[in-house]
Design an enzyme around this catalytic site. Structure first.
Site, PDB file in Angstrom:
ATOM      1  N   LYS A 119      10.588 -10.563  39.278  1.00 26.74           N
ATOM      2  CA  LYS A 119      11.593  -9.520  39.441  1.00 26.74           C
ATOM      3  C   LYS A 119      12.857 -10.170  39.982  1.00 26.74           C
ATOM      4  CE  LYS A 119       9.036  -5.744  38.592  1.00 26.74           C
ATOM      5  NZ  LYS A 119       9.353  -4.751  37.548  1.00 26.74           N
ATOM      6  N   ASP A 142      12.516  -9.678  35.043  1.00 23.41           N
ATOM      7  CA  ASP A 142      12.670  -8.228  34.874  1.00 23.41           C
ATOM      8  C   ASP A 142      13.627  -7.750  35.949  1.00 23.41           C
ATOM      9  OD1 ASP A 142      12.470  -5.511  34.467  1.00 23.41           O
ATOM     10  OD2 ASP A 142      10.316  -5.366  34.869  1.00 23.41           O
ATOM     11  N   GLU A 157      14.259  -8.751  30.897  1.00 22.52           N
ATOM     12  CA  GLU A 157      13.823  -7.373  30.696  1.00 22.52           C
ATOM     13  C   GLU A 157      14.751  -6.416  31.438  1.00 22.52           C
ATOM     14  OE1 GLU A 157       9.714  -6.856  31.797  1.00 22.52           O
ATOM     15  OE2 GLU A 157       9.799  -4.680  31.688  1.00 22.52           O
ATOM     16  N   ASP A 181      12.750  -1.897  28.490  1.00 22.30           N
ATOM     17  CA  ASP A 181      11.612  -1.194  29.087  1.00 22.30           C
ATOM     18  C   ASP A 181      12.054   0.255  29.307  1.00 22.30           C
ATOM     19  OD1 ASP A 181       9.654  -0.165  30.790  1.00 22.30           O
ATOM     20  OD2 ASP A 181       9.748  -1.759  32.282  1.00 22.30           O
ATOM     21  N   LYS A 221       4.926   0.492  26.905  1.00 23.42           N
ATOM     22  CA  LYS A 221       4.088   1.056  27.977  1.00 23.42           C
ATOM     23  C   LYS A 221       3.589   2.397  27.480  1.00 23.42           C
ATOM     24  CE  LYS A 221       6.252  -0.924  32.048  1.00 23.42           C
ATOM     25  NZ  LYS A 221       7.116  -0.646  33.204  1.00 23.42           N
TER      26      LYS A 221
HETATM   27  O1  LIG Z   1       1.741  -5.700  36.995  1.00 28.36           O
HETATM   28  C1  LIG Z   1       2.104  -4.615  36.524  1.00 28.36           C
HETATM   29  O2  LIG Z   1       1.313  -3.679  36.350  1.00 28.36           O
HETATM   30  C2  LIG Z   1       3.541  -4.430  36.110  1.00 28.36           C
HETATM   31  C3  LIG Z   1       4.526  -4.574  37.195  1.00 28.36           C
HETATM   32  C4  LIG Z   1       5.900  -4.127  36.807  1.00 28.36           C
HETATM   33  O3  LIG Z   1       6.704  -4.954  36.484  1.00 28.36           O
HETATM   34  C5  LIG Z   1       6.240  -2.720  36.912  1.00 28.36           C
HETATM   35  C6  LIG Z   1       5.445  -1.958  37.749  1.00 28.36           C
HETATM   36  C7  LIG Z   1       5.716  -0.630  37.962  1.00 28.36           C
HETATM   37  C8  LIG Z   1       6.771  -0.038  37.320  1.00 28.36           C
HETATM   38  C9  LIG Z   1       7.578  -0.780  36.476  1.00 28.36           C
HETATM   39  C10 LIG Z   1       7.304  -2.106  36.234  1.00 28.36           C
HETATM   40  C11 LIG Z   1       8.184  -2.784  35.237  1.00 28.36           C
HETATM   41  O4  LIG Z   1       7.726  -3.424  34.287  1.00 28.36           O
HETATM   42  O5  LIG Z   1       9.389  -2.603  35.306  1.00 28.36           O
HETATM   43 MG   LIG Z   2      10.069  -3.544  33.482  1.00 29.06          MG
END
Ligand SMILES: O=C(O)CCC(=O)c1ccccc1C(=O)O
Ligand SMILES: [Mg+2]
EC number: 4.2.1.113
Length: 369
Positions: free
Chosen positions: A163, A188, A213, A238, A262
């Site tokens: 992140k 991300d 991302e 995303d 997702k």
């Molecule tokens: O390990 C995971 O389940 C994903 C972690 C993650 O990046 C995420 C987790 C919760 C909400 C949004 C995100 C994302 O991809 O932005």
């Molecule tokens: Mg994401």
């Protein structure tokens, strides 16, 4: 197939370690588990991935429970369905509320595949026997992030996602590349930047990232198209994508070169499969995103990621990445960076640990009419 009973379980699972990003820190994961039963007594499970607060999208545990109880469950109960792909049509009178819809549809997919005597992966058209595991490193001090990355690499993960946000990107990436020059790596941003950061974002091109991302606003596809023209690193969207239509528009505008799928964000496995099919036909790589799922949601993700177009490792990690003890048996494990797809058992292919679900349950309600 006719769904005759739906039970919602609001559960709270403590995370082994808090998951921090620029918007929130999750320490306990609140989830709604959906347990549905058809007229033959087959039971299927789904998971609603909304969080307790609306930091990622507008949905929450509270809104999802409300919309399922008042609108979606009544649309589902006592209606004959030939196939789970019909569920989105039944839910069409309800706008958005993707995660609430996806949770119910997931339980229907589980039941339907059991009735066919096939795995969920097979029901979706999956072919991969195992999938590459990827893992996410949340925000933290560069030292903590580096220590975590070392651990995840030792655990065998095939791709690391970190992140990032302004002032917490270039330094940690420089450090990572010093120690892991060839690690499959991506970032991300969860919408941390704007076009005012253009010159800064160009610096990220030098880190050999698989992708960046969601750098810009959560509802944007226009500025992302402008940004993509200025970057050599592929953009992956995303938050901006909630449907195949959103994906089509983003692709046609050149807003992204890679798509994060997702299940919860796009309203269910049916829409996720449609997005996969569209992208596969156009050679657009897709991968399966994560939402800190329990084993139930994780099982659905693994089945989805077995489709041939999921060519990149997703945010699908082992049960022990987040949980001291998962809600399914067997737990999800990573072997040599890979996770086995269950093809031998009907449905999601994992048994739900009902005793554990009861232990962590905050509220439960059954709907029959
Ligand atoms: O390990 C995971 O389940 C994903 C972690 C993650 O990046 C995420 C987790 C919760 C909400 C949004 C995100 C994302 O991809 O932005
Ligand atoms: Mg994401």
């Amino acid at each position: 197939m006719m769904i005759q009973k739906v039970t919602l379980h609001h559960v709270r699972i403590p995370l082994k370690t808090p998951f921090a990003n620029r918007l929130t820190t999750v320490t306990d994961r609140d989830l709604i588990l959906v347990e549905a039963e058809d007229e033959q007594g087959s039971v299927g499970w789904g998971e609603c991935v909304a969080f307790s607060s609306p930091w990622y999208t507008e949905e929450t545990v509270g809104t999802a429970w409300h919309v399922m109880e008042e609108f979606l469950i009544p649309l589902l109960l006592h209606h004959r369905l030939e196939h789970p792909m019909e569920v989105p049509e039944r839910f069409a009178p309800v706008r958005r509320h993707y995660m609430a819809k996806a949770a119910l549809e997931g339980a229907v997919w589980d039941i339907w595949s059991q009735r066919q005597g096939i795995s969920l992966a097979q029901a979706l058209g999956g072919t991969r026997k195992r999938i590459a595991a990827g893992v996410v490193v949340g925000t933290g001090s560069p030292e903590d992030m580096m220590a975590t990355i070392h651990r995840r690499v030792d655990e065998g993960y095939r791709r690391i996602k970190v992140k990032v946000k302004p002032n917490a990107d270039v330094d940690v990436l420089t450090q990572i590349r010093k120690e892991f020059p060839d690690l499959p790596l991506m970032v991300d941003a969860n919408s941390a930047y704007t076009l005012n950061d253009l010159e800064h974002l160009k610096r990220l091109d030098s880190f050999k990232l698989l992708m960046i991302e969601q750098p810009l606003a959560a509802d944007d596809i226009v500025d992302h198209a402008l940004l993509q023209r200025e970057l050599s690193t592929p953009i992956c969207l995303d938050e901006s994508l909630h449907s195949l239509e959103d994906v089509r528009k983003a692709v046609e505008m050149g807003s992204c070169q890679i798509v994060n799928v997702k299940v919860g964000r796009v309203g269910g496995l049916s829409e996720a499969k449609r997005i996969h099919d569209y992208c596969q036909a156009r050679n657009i790589p897709v991968w399966c995103g994560g939402m800190l799922e329990s084993g139930i949601g994780r099982a659905h993700n693994i089945a989805l990621a077995s489709l041939a177009g999921f060519v990149l490792p997703g945010d699908i990690s082992a049960s022990n990445r987040y949980w001291e003890r998962d809600l399914i048996q067997p737990e999800v494990v990573v072997h040599n960076g890979m996770i086995d797809v269950s093809f031998d058992r009907p449905g999601i292919g994992f048994a739900v640990d009902r005793k554990r679900v009861e232990e962590i349950c905050l509220a439960k309600r059954t709907f029959t009419r």
